[in-house]
Design an enzyme around this catalytic site. Structure first.
Site, mmCIF file in Angstrom:
data_model
loop_
_atom_site.group_PDB
_atom_site.id
_atom_site.type_symbol
_atom_site.label_atom_id
_atom_site.label_comp_id
_atom_site.label_asym_id
_atom_site.label_seq_id
_atom_site.Cartn_x
_atom_site.Cartn_y
_atom_site.Cartn_z
ATOM 1 N N GLU A 1 0.585 -16.311 -20.537
ATOM 2 C CA GLU A 1 0.033 -15.875 -21.817
ATOM 3 C C GLU A 1 1.148 -15.745 -22.849
ATOM 4 O OE1 GLU A 1 -1.983 -15.891 -24.187
ATOM 5 O OE2 GLU A 1 -3.634 -14.726 -23.308
ATOM 6 N N HIS B 1 -8.354 -15.520 -15.641
ATOM 7 C CA HIS B 1 -8.211 -14.477 -14.617
ATOM 8 C C HIS B 1 -9.321 -13.425 -14.748
ATOM 9 C CE1 HIS B 1 -6.824 -11.541 -17.591
ATOM 10 N NE2 HIS B 1 -6.122 -12.518 -18.127
#
Length: 390
Positions: free
Chosen positions: A270, A194
């Site tokens: 994550e 990202h």
């Protein structure tokens, strides 16, 4: 240091094929050969092949309970299951396809290898399968016996003899050299981290247990640059993303440019960094020095207050990978995720140890690429490419 090695021996049988069926599996310590776990069950009316696959799944799950980060060698006397799970034979039967898919989700693909053994080398698993069928015939559940005496005696767990059946005409080369045409088109993962958030430039821990920040202005620019580069390449056919805000925003920016929908996969999120969320490395070192040292020393250690280790992440990311491979065979998939899951996928593709993650640099909005072949091999084609951001 090399991780633990386990050996799974599995079998299944059916009295009538199809008929009353059951499976058995044992897990051996890879160094001593001693049986350390066993499983068996009567499964009702089924075929031999269904029973064999269920035995495989039970053996893999038993191995995972012992050590989810261990390397596992599966030994079976079913040539069919061994060849199909190794990726050399296609799985055409509709009863086998979901069982094989389930087996692949138990442990990451890079941790498991398959070996054919003759029936006389698989006596313990065969014995358990017959015990399960006998129990089912008597109307009772199979009960495990204590691992004492002959059943628990060590047995060679090293390399086994070559099967008596004819070997394939050609050995399958590693994918990084010259993959043969009969393996078909590989599935390609284009791995996109990202774009930046306000926490990224300050190198603060930002996992799945924190504030879930949005992209910053620079992060949105990075996502646009990545979108332009991927649109120019014209190869991406599907987009799969972590469901966190920063990855959603990055994935949606690229998907809009490509005219594709985004599918979300929770296994790509994550790691939860617990009490470390929002802190810098120096702040964690000051406040939680012992926990940080343990975390850096072992993939099984967890950040302070977190329930998730890198070992847990390895399993989660491996399952996500296999689900994407099953959904998009032979296609190019953009996978939008975070530092830890992307590094994990790269290290699994390389067959590298867990501490190799600390030797990889992964910039915001960088691109990596991994190709996966039908024989189970993988080839890393790109790592931390930031050329589109210049």
């Amino acid at each position: 240091m090399a991780g633990r090695r386990l050996v799974v021996e599995a079998d299944g049988g059916s009295r009538g094929n199809p008929g009353p069926a059951g499976y058995g599996a044992v897990v051996r310590d890879g160094d001593t050969g001693r049986i350390i776990a066993q499983a068996a069950e009567f499964i009702g009316h089924a075929t031999n092949n269904v029973a064999e696959y269920k035995g495989l799944i039970a053996g893999l799950k038993a191995a995972r309970e012992i050590d989810p980060d261990a390397s596992v060698e599966v030994r079976m006397d079913s040539k069919l299951v061994v060849e199909q799970m190794s990726g050399r034979w296609k799985i055409k039967h509709p009863d086998m396809q979901p069982l094989a898919a389930e087996a692949r989700t138990v442990l990451p693909r890079g941790q498991v290898e398959y070996t054919w053994i003759p029936r006389e080398r698989n006596k313990d698993a065969d014995r358990l399968a017959n015990e399960a069928m006998d129990a089912g015939k008597a109307g009772r559940a199979w009960e495990a016996k204590p691992l004492v005496g002959a059943a628990a005696e060590p047995r060679a767990a090293g390399p086994v003899a070559e099967p008596a059946e004819p070997a394939p005409e050609k050995a399958v080369p590693k994918a990084g050299w010259a993959a043969p045409a009969d393996l078909g088109t590989p599935t390609t993962f284009v791995l996109l981290r990202h774009g930046e958030t306000p926490l990224t430039p300050e190198k603060r821990f930002s996992g799945s247990g924190g504030s879930d920040p949005a992209l910053s202005e620079k992060g949105r620019w990075q996502a646009e640059r990545a979108a332009a580069a991927l649109a120019a390449a014209g190869s991406v056919q599907a987009v799969v993303s972590s469901p966190m805000r920063r990855t959603r925003e990055t994935a949606e920016t690229v998907a809009a440019r490509l005219g594709l929908e985004v599918r979300y996969e929770d296994g790509l999120r994550e790691v939860d960094f617990g009490a470390w969320e929002g802190l810098t490395f120096a702040e964690v070192q000051e406040r939680h020095p012992d926990d940080l040292d343990a975390w850096l020393a072992s993939p099984k250690a967890r950040p302070t207050g977190s329930s998730e280790s890198f070992t847990t992440l390895t399993h989660r990311a491996g399952v996500a990978r296999d689900k994407i491979l099953a959904r998009y065979p032979g296609r190019t998939v953009l996978v939008v995720s975070h530092v830890s899951p992307i590094k994990t996928l790269v290290r699994l593709a390389l067959g590298a140890p867990p501490d190799s993650m600390y030797r990889m640099e992964l910039s915001a909005a960088s691109l990596c690429a991994v190709q996966y072949y039908a024989d189970g091999n993988a080839s890393v084609r790109l790592l931390n490419d930031t050329g589109h951001l210049r």
